[in-house]
Design a protein around this motif. Structure first.
Motif, PDB file in Angstrom:
ATOM      1  N   LEU A 107       0.704  -1.263   0.155  1.00 30.98           N
ATOM      2  CA  LEU A 107       0.002  -0.156   0.185  1.00 30.98           C
ATOM      3  C   LEU A 107       0.911   1.248   0.099  1.00 30.98           C
ATOM      4  O   LEU A 107       0.487   2.356  -0.774  1.00 30.98           O
ATOM      5  CB  LEU A 107      -0.839  -0.109   1.326  1.00 30.98           C
ATOM      6  N   PHE A 108       1.676   1.268   0.676  1.00 31.04           N
ATOM      7  CA  PHE A 108       2.780   2.363   0.913  1.00 31.04           C
ATOM      8  C   PHE A 108       3.645   2.482  -0.658  1.00 31.04           C
ATOM      9  O   PHE A 108       3.377   3.567  -1.023  1.00 31.04           O
ATOM     10  CB  PHE A 108       3.902   2.269   2.059  1.00 31.04           C
ATOM     11  N   VAL A 109       3.944   1.494  -1.014  1.00 30.31           N
ATOM     12  CA  VAL A 109       4.780   1.471  -2.351  1.00 30.31           C
ATOM     13  C   VAL A 109       3.899   2.130  -3.506  1.00 30.31           C
ATOM     14  O   VAL A 109       4.205   3.144  -4.021  1.00 30.31           O
ATOM     15  CB  VAL A 109       5.428   0.442  -2.544  1.00 30.31           C
ATOM     16  N   GLU A 110       2.590   1.786  -3.509  1.00 30.51           N
ATOM     17  CA  GLU A 110       1.551   2.009  -4.535  1.00 30.51           C
ATOM     18  C   GLU A 110       1.338   3.539  -4.367  1.00 30.51           C
ATOM     19  O   GLU A 110       1.462   4.271  -5.365  1.00 30.51           O
ATOM     20  CB  GLU A 110       0.418   1.355  -4.303  1.00 30.51           C
ATOM     21  N   ARG A 111       1.119   3.897  -3.267  1.00 30.79           N
ATOM     22  CA  ARG A 111       0.778   5.397  -2.818  1.00 30.79           C
ATOM     23  C   ARG A 111       1.862   6.361  -3.178  1.00 30.79           C
ATOM     24  O   ARG A 111       1.815   7.361  -3.726  1.00 30.79           O
ATOM     25  CB  ARG A 111       0.364   5.568  -1.532  1.00 30.79           C
ATOM     26  N   ALA A 112       3.361   6.014  -2.794  1.00 30.06           N
ATOM     27  CA  ALA A 112       4.410   6.726  -2.988  1.00 30.06           C
ATOM     28  C   ALA A 112       4.579   6.979  -4.536  1.00 30.06           C
ATOM     29  O   ALA A 112       4.973   8.024  -5.007  1.00 30.06           O
ATOM     30  CB  ALA A 112       5.639   6.061  -2.250  1.00 30.06           C
ATOM     31  N   ALA A 113       4.421   5.885  -5.253  1.00 29.15           N
ATOM     32  CA  ALA A 113       4.681   5.644  -6.543  1.00 29.15           C
ATOM     33  C   ALA A 113       3.689   6.907  -7.148  1.00 29.15           C
ATOM     34  O   ALA A 113       4.024   7.692  -8.307  1.00 29.15           O
ATOM     35  CB  ALA A 113       4.415   4.263  -7.379  1.00 29.15           C
ATOM     36  N   MET A 114       2.427   6.555  -6.802  1.00 29.63           N
ATOM     37  CA  MET A 114       1.433   7.526  -7.463  1.00 29.63           C
ATOM     38  C   MET A 114       1.695   8.941  -6.995  1.00 29.63           C
ATOM     39  O   MET A 114       1.576  10.227  -8.016  1.00 29.63           O
ATOM     40  CB  MET A 114       0.182   7.322  -6.935  1.00 29.63           C
ATOM     41  N   GLN A 115       2.001   9.341  -5.780  1.00 33.45           N
ATOM     42  CA  GLN A 115       2.393  10.720  -5.379  1.00 33.45           C
ATOM     43  C   GLN A 115       3.626  11.252  -6.320  1.00 33.45           C
ATOM     44  O   GLN A 115       3.579  12.442  -6.627  1.00 33.45           O
ATOM     45  CB  GLN A 115       3.028  10.561  -3.800  1.00 33.45           C
ATOM     46  N   ALA A 116       4.505  10.288  -6.650  1.00 29.98           N
ATOM     47  CA  ALA A 116       5.712  10.895  -7.568  1.00 29.98           C
ATOM     48  C   ALA A 116       5.383  11.109  -8.917  1.00 29.98           C
ATOM     49  O   ALA A 116       5.764  12.074  -9.534  1.00 29.98           O
ATOM     50  CB  ALA A 116       6.727   9.845  -7.278  1.00 29.98           C
ATOM     51  N   ALA A 117       4.151  10.216  -9.379  1.00 27.27           N
ATOM     52  CA  ALA A 117       3.835  10.384 -10.685  1.00 27.27           C
ATOM     53  C   ALA A 117       2.961  11.576 -10.873  1.00 27.27           C
ATOM     54  O   ALA A 117       3.144  12.448 -11.703  1.00 27.27           O
ATOM     55  CB  ALA A 117       3.208   9.213 -11.150  1.00 27.27           C
ATOM     56  N   ASP A 118       2.223  11.919  -9.915  1.00 29.38           N
ATOM     57  CA  ASP A 118       1.394  12.970  -9.658  1.00 29.38           C
ATOM     58  C   ASP A 118       2.183  14.364  -9.552  1.00 29.38           C
ATOM     59  O   ASP A 118       1.844  15.243 -10.042  1.00 29.38           O
ATOM     60  CB  ASP A 118       0.360  12.938  -8.541  1.00 29.38           C
ATOM     61  N   SER A 119       3.089  14.465  -9.055  1.00 30.17           N
ATOM     62  CA  SER A 119       4.150  15.478  -8.711  1.00 30.17           C
ATOM     63  C   SER A 119       4.703  15.806 -10.082  1.00 30.17           C
ATOM     64  O   SER A 119       4.828  17.143 -10.419  1.00 30.17           O
ATOM     65  CB  SER A 119       4.946  15.088  -7.638  1.00 30.17           C
ATOM     66  N   ARG A 120       4.932  15.100 -10.860  1.00 27.12           N
ATOM     67  CA  ARG A 120       5.563  15.297 -12.019  1.00 27.12           C
ATOM     68  C   ARG A 120       4.526  15.444 -13.293  1.00 27.12           C
ATOM     69  O   ARG A 120       4.894  16.424 -14.005  1.00 27.12           O
ATOM     70  CB  ARG A 120       6.588  13.974 -12.561  1.00 27.12           C
ATOM     71  N   CYS A 121       3.295  14.796 -13.262  1.00 26.46           N
ATOM     72  CA  CYS A 121       2.477  14.731 -14.189  1.00 26.46           C
ATOM     73  C   CYS A 121       1.100  15.663 -13.941  1.00 26.46           C
ATOM     74  O   CYS A 121       0.473  15.555 -14.858  1.00 26.46           O
ATOM     75  CB  CYS A 121       2.271  13.414 -14.720  1.00 26.46           C
ATOM     76  N   ALA A 122       0.933  16.190 -12.670  1.00 27.20           N
ATOM     77  CA  ALA A 122      -0.029  16.808 -12.358  1.00 27.20           C
ATOM     78  C   ALA A 122      -1.508  16.014 -12.846  1.00 27.20           C
ATOM     79  O   ALA A 122      -2.393  16.470 -13.511  1.00 27.20           O
ATOM     80  CB  ALA A 122      -0.134  18.093 -13.094  1.00 27.20           C
ATOM     81  N   LEU A 123      -1.619  14.640 -12.340  1.00 24.77           N
ATOM     82  CA  LEU A 123      -2.574  13.789 -12.540  1.00 24.77           C
ATOM     83  C   LEU A 123      -4.004  14.210 -11.789  1.00 24.77           C
ATOM     84  O   LEU A 123      -4.939  13.746 -12.168  1.00 24.77           O
ATOM     85  CB  LEU A 123      -2.226  12.347 -12.128  1.00 24.77           C
ATOM     86  N   LEU A 124      -3.542  14.841 -10.426  1.00 25.51           N
ATOM     87  CA  LEU A 124      -4.842  14.942  -9.702  1.00 25.51           C
ATOM     88  C   LEU A 124      -5.199  16.498  -9.412  1.00 25.51           C
ATOM     89  O   LEU A 124      -4.259  17.230  -9.533  1.00 25.51           O
ATOM     90  CB  LEU A 124      -4.203  14.216  -8.286  1.00 25.51           C
ATOM     91  N   SER A 125      -6.212  16.652  -9.021  1.00 26.44           N
ATOM     92  CA  SER A 125      -6.626  18.109  -8.331  1.00 26.44           C
ATOM     93  C   SER A 125      -5.713  18.278  -7.179  1.00 26.44           C
ATOM     94  O   SER A 125      -5.496  17.204  -6.614  1.00 26.44           O
ATOM     95  CB  SER A 125      -8.209  18.000  -8.325  1.00 26.44           C
ATOM     96  N   PRO A 126      -5.677  19.696  -6.884  1.00 27.63           N
ATOM     97  CA  PRO A 126      -4.997  20.013  -5.634  1.00 27.63           C
ATOM     98  C   PRO A 126      -5.815  19.316  -4.268  1.00 27.63           C
ATOM     99  O   PRO A 126      -5.061  18.648  -3.363  1.00 27.63           O
ATOM    100  CB  PRO A 126      -5.292  21.318  -5.538  1.00 27.63           C
ATOM    101  N   ARG A 127      -7.160  19.300  -4.389  1.00 23.29           N
ATOM    102  CA  ARG A 127      -7.879  18.681  -3.312  1.00 23.29           C
ATOM    103  C   ARG A 127      -7.378  17.252  -3.190  1.00 23.29           C
ATOM    104  O   ARG A 127      -7.075  16.587  -2.228  1.00 23.29           O
ATOM    105  CB  ARG A 127      -9.453  18.605  -3.198  1.00 23.29           C
ATOM    106  N   ASP A 128      -7.589  16.167  -4.377  1.00 23.79           N
ATOM    107  CA  ASP A 128      -7.053  14.894  -4.349  1.00 23.79           C
ATOM    108  C   ASP A 128      -5.704  14.689  -4.054  1.00 23.79           C
ATOM    109  O   ASP A 128      -5.327  13.619  -3.444  1.00 23.79           O
ATOM    110  CB  ASP A 128      -7.376  14.217  -5.637  1.00 23.79           C
ATOM    111  N   ARG A 129      -4.737  15.513  -4.429  1.00 23.57           N
ATOM    112  CA  ARG A 129      -3.377  15.444  -4.179  1.00 23.57           C
ATOM    113  C   ARG A 129      -3.050  15.442  -2.724  1.00 23.57           C
ATOM    114  O   ARG A 129      -2.311  14.685  -2.232  1.00 23.57           O
ATOM    115  CB  ARG A 129      -2.441  16.535  -4.975  1.00 23.57           C
ATOM    116  N   THR A 130      -3.814  16.307  -1.850  1.00 24.77           N
ATOM    117  CA  THR A 130      -3.719  16.501  -0.573  1.00 24.77           C
ATOM    118  C   THR A 130      -4.172  15.015  -0.036  1.00 24.77           C
ATOM    119  O   THR A 130      -3.519  14.504   0.972  1.00 24.77           O
ATOM    120  CB  THR A 130      -4.649  17.760   0.032  1.00 24.77           C
ATOM    121  N   ARG A 131      -5.309  14.576  -0.505  1.00 22.29           N
ATOM    122  CA  ARG A 131      -5.697  13.173   0.112  1.00 22.29           C
ATOM    123  C   ARG A 131      -4.510  12.007  -0.238  1.00 22.29           C
ATOM    124  O   ARG A 131      -4.672  11.424   0.629  1.00 22.29           O
ATOM    125  CB  ARG A 131      -7.125  12.819  -0.603  1.00 22.29           C
TER     126      ARG A 131
END
Length: 133
Positions: A20-44
């Motif tokens: 779970l941690f690895v999956e979330r960390a990977a998506m956090q990194a991808a979102d940081s680079r690609c802006a995949l999520l809204s600011p609210r979802d990024r915070t979540r």
């Protein structure tokens, strides 16, 4: 999340908490680079990474190991292009999950309950068994 997203880690060999941690960390990194999520979802998502990291540390996983797993997740995410189908599908899954959370107005658990009192606010009540709330 599809296991293909985390190429550097054999997810099936990880504990559920680590996965779970690895999956979330990977998506956090991808979102940081690609802006995949809204600011609210990024915070979540950020909160989810912190929560999963804390669970690993409380379970006794050494901090160095948690940091190593996070670095591998970030590295695997960096190898994906922003338009990658797996990455886009996982971002859509996260958006759907967060949208579903928005529709939850009440949660009941043994000894306590929570009611939504605003878009990002909850009123939590703990019943200590005395009838006093």
């Amino acid at each position: 999340m599809e296991t293909a997203l985390i190429l550097a880690t054999a997810l099936s060999a990880l504990s559920p908490q680590t996965r779970l941690f690895v999956e979330r960390a990977a998506m956090q990194a991808a979102d940081s680079r690609c802006a995949l999520l809204s600011p609210r979802d990024r915070t979540r998502l950020d909160a989810g990474v912190i929560q999963a990291r804390g669970a690993l540390l409380r379970a006794g996983v050494p901090e160095a190991e948690v940091n190593r797993q996070a670095a591998q997740a970030r590295s695997a995410a960096a190898r994906r292009t922003c338009g990658d189908a797996v990455l886009q599908a996982e971002a859509a899954r996260l958006r759907d999950s967060f949208s579903a959370l928005d529709r939850v107005s009440r949660m009941d658990f043994a000894g306590w309950s929570a009611r939504r009192s605003g878009p990002d606010a909850w009123r939590v009540v703990h019943d200590a068994g005395t009838g006093v709330r």
